[in-house]
Motif scaffolding. Sequence first.
Motif, mmCIF file in Angstrom:
data_model
loop_
_atom_site.group_PDB
_atom_site.id
_atom_site.type_symbol
_atom_site.label_atom_id
_atom_site.label_comp_id
_atom_site.label_asym_id
_atom_site.label_seq_id
_atom_site.Cartn_x
_atom_site.Cartn_y
_atom_site.Cartn_z
ATOM 1 N N LEU A 84 -19.707 31.179 -15.295
ATOM 2 C CA LEU A 84 -21.004 31.300 -15.962
ATOM 3 C C LEU A 84 -21.741 32.455 -15.303
ATOM 4 C CD1 LEU A 84 -22.015 27.520 -16.069
ATOM 5 C CD2 LEU A 84 -21.065 28.900 -17.922
ATOM 6 N N LEU A 85 -22.093 33.435 -16.078
ATOM 7 C CA LEU A 85 -22.724 34.628 -15.536
ATOM 8 C C LEU A 85 -23.945 34.281 -14.700
ATOM 9 C CD1 LEU A 85 -22.100 37.658 -15.647
ATOM 10 C CD2 LEU A 85 -23.704 37.837 -17.544
ATOM 11 N N GLU A 86 -24.787 33.380 -15.192
ATOM 12 C CA GLU A 86 -26.019 33.018 -14.476
ATOM 13 C C GLU A 86 -25.737 32.381 -13.120
ATOM 14 O OE1 GLU A 86 -26.910 28.471 -15.605
ATOM 15 O OE2 GLU A 86 -28.163 29.947 -16.582
ATOM 16 N N ARG A 87 -24.629 31.693 -13.006
ATOM 17 C CA ARG A 87 -24.300 30.983 -11.772
ATOM 18 C C ARG A 87 -23.376 31.798 -10.871
ATOM 19 N NH1 ARG A 87 -20.581 25.955 -12.719
ATOM 20 N NH2 ARG A 87 -19.075 27.620 -12.933
ATOM 21 N N ASP A 88 -22.451 32.517 -11.452
ATOM 22 C CA ASP A 88 -21.376 33.126 -10.681
ATOM 23 C C ASP A 88 -21.529 34.625 -10.441
ATOM 24 O OD1 ASP A 88 -20.055 30.639 -10.479
ATOM 25 O OD2 ASP A 88 -19.256 30.905 -12.497
ATOM 26 N N CYS A 89 -22.496 35.251 -11.057
ATOM 27 C CA CYS A 89 -22.758 36.670 -10.808
ATOM 28 C C CYS A 89 -23.538 36.781 -9.498
ATOM 29 C CB CYS A 89 -23.566 37.269 -11.950
ATOM 30 S SG CYS A 89 -23.899 39.034 -11.778
ATOM 31 N N PRO A 90 -23.031 37.556 -8.535
ATOM 32 C CA PRO A 90 -23.739 37.648 -7.254
ATOM 33 C C PRO A 90 -25.110 38.294 -7.418
ATOM 34 C CG PRO A 90 -21.926 39.230 -7.340
ATOM 35 C CD PRO A 90 -21.858 38.405 -8.593
ATOM 36 N N PRO A 91 -26.100 37.834 -6.641
ATOM 37 C CA PRO A 91 -27.430 38.444 -6.707
ATOM 38 C C PRO A 91 -27.331 39.949 -6.438
ATOM 39 C CG PRO A 91 -27.476 36.462 -5.355
ATOM 40 C CD PRO A 91 -26.039 36.744 -5.675
ATOM 41 N N GLY A 92 -27.997 40.698 -7.256
ATOM 42 C CA GLY A 92 -27.978 42.150 -7.101
ATOM 43 C C GLY A 92 -26.778 42.810 -7.729
ATOM 44 N N GLY A 93 -25.842 42.011 -8.268
ATOM 45 C CA GLY A 93 -24.659 42.572 -8.913
ATOM 46 C C GLY A 93 -25.014 43.203 -10.248
ATOM 47 N N THR B 228 -20.937 45.106 -15.085
ATOM 48 C CA THR B 228 -19.710 45.186 -14.295
ATOM 49 C C THR B 228 -19.135 43.801 -14.072
ATOM 50 O OG1 THR B 228 -20.527 47.158 -13.190
ATOM 51 C CG2 THR B 228 -18.723 45.984 -12.116
ATOM 52 N N GLU B 229 -19.990 42.846 -13.734
ATOM 53 C CA GLU B 229 -19.544 41.465 -13.538
ATOM 54 C C GLU B 229 -18.964 40.895 -14.824
ATOM 55 O OE1 GLU B 229 -19.328 39.498 -10.818
ATOM 56 O OE2 GLU B 229 -19.905 41.241 -9.628
ATOM 57 N N LEU B 230 -19.605 41.191 -15.938
ATOM 58 C CA LEU B 230 -19.107 40.728 -17.236
ATOM 59 C C LEU B 230 -17.707 41.262 -17.487
ATOM 60 C CD1 LEU B 230 -19.311 39.570 -20.148
ATOM 61 C CD2 LEU B 230 -20.385 41.746 -20.763
ATOM 62 N N LEU B 231 -17.515 42.548 -17.317
ATOM 63 C CA LEU B 231 -16.199 43.145 -17.563
ATOM 64 C C LEU B 231 -15.144 42.554 -16.636
ATOM 65 C CD1 LEU B 231 -17.205 46.861 -18.144
ATOM 66 C CD2 LEU B 231 -16.530 45.169 -19.852
ATOM 67 N N GLN B 232 -15.494 42.328 -15.370
ATOM 68 C CA GLN B 232 -14.547 41.743 -14.429
ATOM 69 C C GLN B 232 -14.207 40.304 -14.814
ATOM 70 O OE1 GLN B 232 -13.149 43.656 -11.894
ATOM 71 N NE2 GLN B 232 -11.708 41.958 -11.926
ATOM 72 N N ALA B 233 -15.208 39.531 -15.214
ATOM 73 C CA ALA B 233 -14.967 38.144 -15.615
ATOM 74 C C ALA B 233 -14.093 38.081 -16.861
ATOM 75 C CB ALA B 233 -16.296 37.433 -15.869
ATOM 76 N N VAL B 234 -14.342 38.952 -17.811
ATOM 77 C CA VAL B 234 -13.515 39.000 -19.021
ATOM 78 C C VAL B 234 -12.077 39.324 -18.643
ATOM 79 C CG1 VAL B 234 -13.066 40.311 -21.142
ATOM 80 C CG2 VAL B 234 -15.384 39.516 -20.632
ATOM 81 N N HIS B 235 -11.912 40.308 -17.784
ATOM 82 C CA HIS B 235 -10.571 40.724 -17.374
ATOM 83 C C HIS B 235 -9.843 39.630 -16.588
ATOM 84 C CE1 HIS B 235 -7.322 43.373 -16.224
ATOM 85 N NE2 HIS B 235 -7.499 42.986 -14.975
ATOM 86 N N ASP B 236 -10.551 38.902 -15.728
ATOM 87 C CA ASP B 236 -9.934 37.923 -14.846
ATOM 88 C C ASP B 236 -9.679 36.563 -15.501
ATOM 89 O OD1 ASP B 236 -9.909 39.749 -12.817
ATOM 90 O OD2 ASP B 236 -11.660 38.932 -11.790
ATOM 91 N N SER B 237 -10.213 36.340 -16.674
ATOM 92 C CA SER B 237 -10.063 35.038 -17.327
ATOM 93 C C SER B 237 -8.942 35.088 -18.363
ATOM 94 C CB SER B 237 -11.366 34.638 -18.007
ATOM 95 O OG SER B 237 -12.371 34.475 -17.035
#
Length: 153
Positions: free
Chosen positions: A39-48, A52-61
């Motif tokens: 979940l982006l709101e929970r798992d995206c690091p603060p300040g990230g 970029t986090e979205l693209l990485q999560a899409v790629h890693d799932s």
Amino acid sequence: MGKYGEKPCQWHNGDKDIDQVRSLASFLEAPSKGLRCYLLERDCPPGGAVSTELLQAVHDSHCWVLLITPNFLKDDWCLYQMHQVLSEGPISQRIIPTVLNIPRSELPQELRFVFSVDLNRNIEGGYNQVYKTVIHYLKDMLEKEESCNVAVR
């Protein structure tokens, strides 16, 4: 799924649909289910960087649950996320459109011919269908990997 474990990504309109998303994620992450959702709101690091986090999560799932609601369809960010997922394909094996408070006929055209889960009539039954679909995709992926490994030897 991906490097963080058995983790489907969930994409939704964060502000207006968050309670429903949390409910579905809690169901999938229950100890008896054994999945871990991103979940982006929970798992995206603060300040990230969110994109970029979205693209990485899409790629890693390995698969993605898209909670399609009237709010999702009105939100450009949600549609952007959907297109990022579609770019990873193949869509028939990786995307689980999940509709709530809309008829299936209002799904974005890109998703109209993809199996979707309908939460409109029975939310818990729909949650179970999402879970079974994720498990089916995982088993299918593992079988394909095993057959590739056997063929290589």
